[in-house]
Each structure stands twice: as structure tokens, then as C-alpha cells.
Design a protein around this motif. Structure first.
Motif, short mmCIF file in Angstrom:
data_model
loop_
_atom_site.label_atom_id
_atom_site.label_comp_id
_atom_site.label_asym_id
_atom_site.label_seq_id
_atom_site.Cartn_x
_atom_site.Cartn_y
_atom_site.Cartn_z
N SER A 12 0.85 -1.19 0.00
CA SER A 12 0.00 0.00 0.00
C SER A 12 0.89 1.24 0.00
N TRP A 13 0.70 2.11 -0.98
CA TRP A 13 1.50 3.34 -1.05
C TRP A 13 1.19 4.21 0.18
N LYS A 14 -0.07 4.24 0.59
CA LYS A 14 -0.50 5.13 1.68
C LYS A 14 0.06 4.70 3.03
N THR A 15 0.00 3.39 3.32
CA THR A 15 0.39 2.92 4.66
C THR A 15 1.76 2.24 4.71
N GLY A 16 2.24 1.75 3.56
CA GLY A 16 3.49 0.99 3.54
C GLY A 16 3.29 -0.45 3.96
N ASP A 17 2.04 -0.87 4.20
CA ASP A 17 1.76 -2.25 4.60
C ASP A 17 1.84 -3.17 3.39
N VAL A 18 2.43 -4.36 3.58
CA VAL A 18 2.46 -5.37 2.52
C VAL A 18 1.08 -6.04 2.51
N LEU A 19 0.42 -5.99 1.36
CA LEU A 19 -0.91 -6.54 1.23
C LEU A 19 -0.90 -7.97 0.69
#
Length: 82
Positions: free
Chosen positions: A72-79
Motif C-alpha cells: 500500500s502506497w498510503k500505509t506501507g503495509d504489505v498486502l
């Protein structure tokens, strides 16, 4: 650890576009470590080969195996990742 930052294919300056692409570790045989992106997300696809192979070029009829990480570009979380 070696890192690589993707470069827009048109050669434009990343900061002038309002975003900074994440860094990606380049350690063969290990899962990549990806830094969190910053700024507004790009509006066009940007690609960068981390490792360039030395085998035959893939053809439109070829089968290939690819590994990826969806972040996720917004959170940096790996989806999702392979």
C-alpha cells in the motif's frame, strides 16, 4: 545490503513528480526489504528490474514465474506477496 530505487521509465525526476519511490533490497535468494514510499502515489506504472537475467528473452507465448510484493502506497503495509 544493496538497495535499488526504481526510476521512472521516462527518466523524469522523482521529486519533481511529487513522490519518492521506495528503496528495495537486492539480495538474491532472500525476500526483498522494501522501504515505505512517500509523497503522492504515481499516476502511471513505474517498473524497475532488480535483477536482470541472462537467459533467453521471454516471448509472448512463454510461461514465466515471477515473484512480487504488493504494498500500500498510503500505509506501507504489505498486502500480498508471492
Amino acid at each position: 545490503m544493496t538497495t535499488n530505487s526504481a526510476t521512472p521509465s521516462n527518466g523524469s525526476n522523482q521529486s519533481a513528480q511529487g513522490f519518492t519511490l521506495p528503496t528495495v533490497s537486492a539480495n538474491k535468494g532472500k525476500a526483498p526489504e522494501i522501504g515505505k514510499p512517500s509523497g503522492a502515489a504515481p499516476t502511471e506504472l513505474i517498473k524497475n528490474d532488480i535483477f536482470v537475467g541472462s537467459g533467453k528473452t521471454a516471448l509472448p507465448t512463454s510461461s514465466v514465474t515471477a515473484h512480487y510484493v504488493l504494498m500500500s502506497w498510503k500505509t506501507g503495509d504489505v498486502l500480498q506477496s508471492s
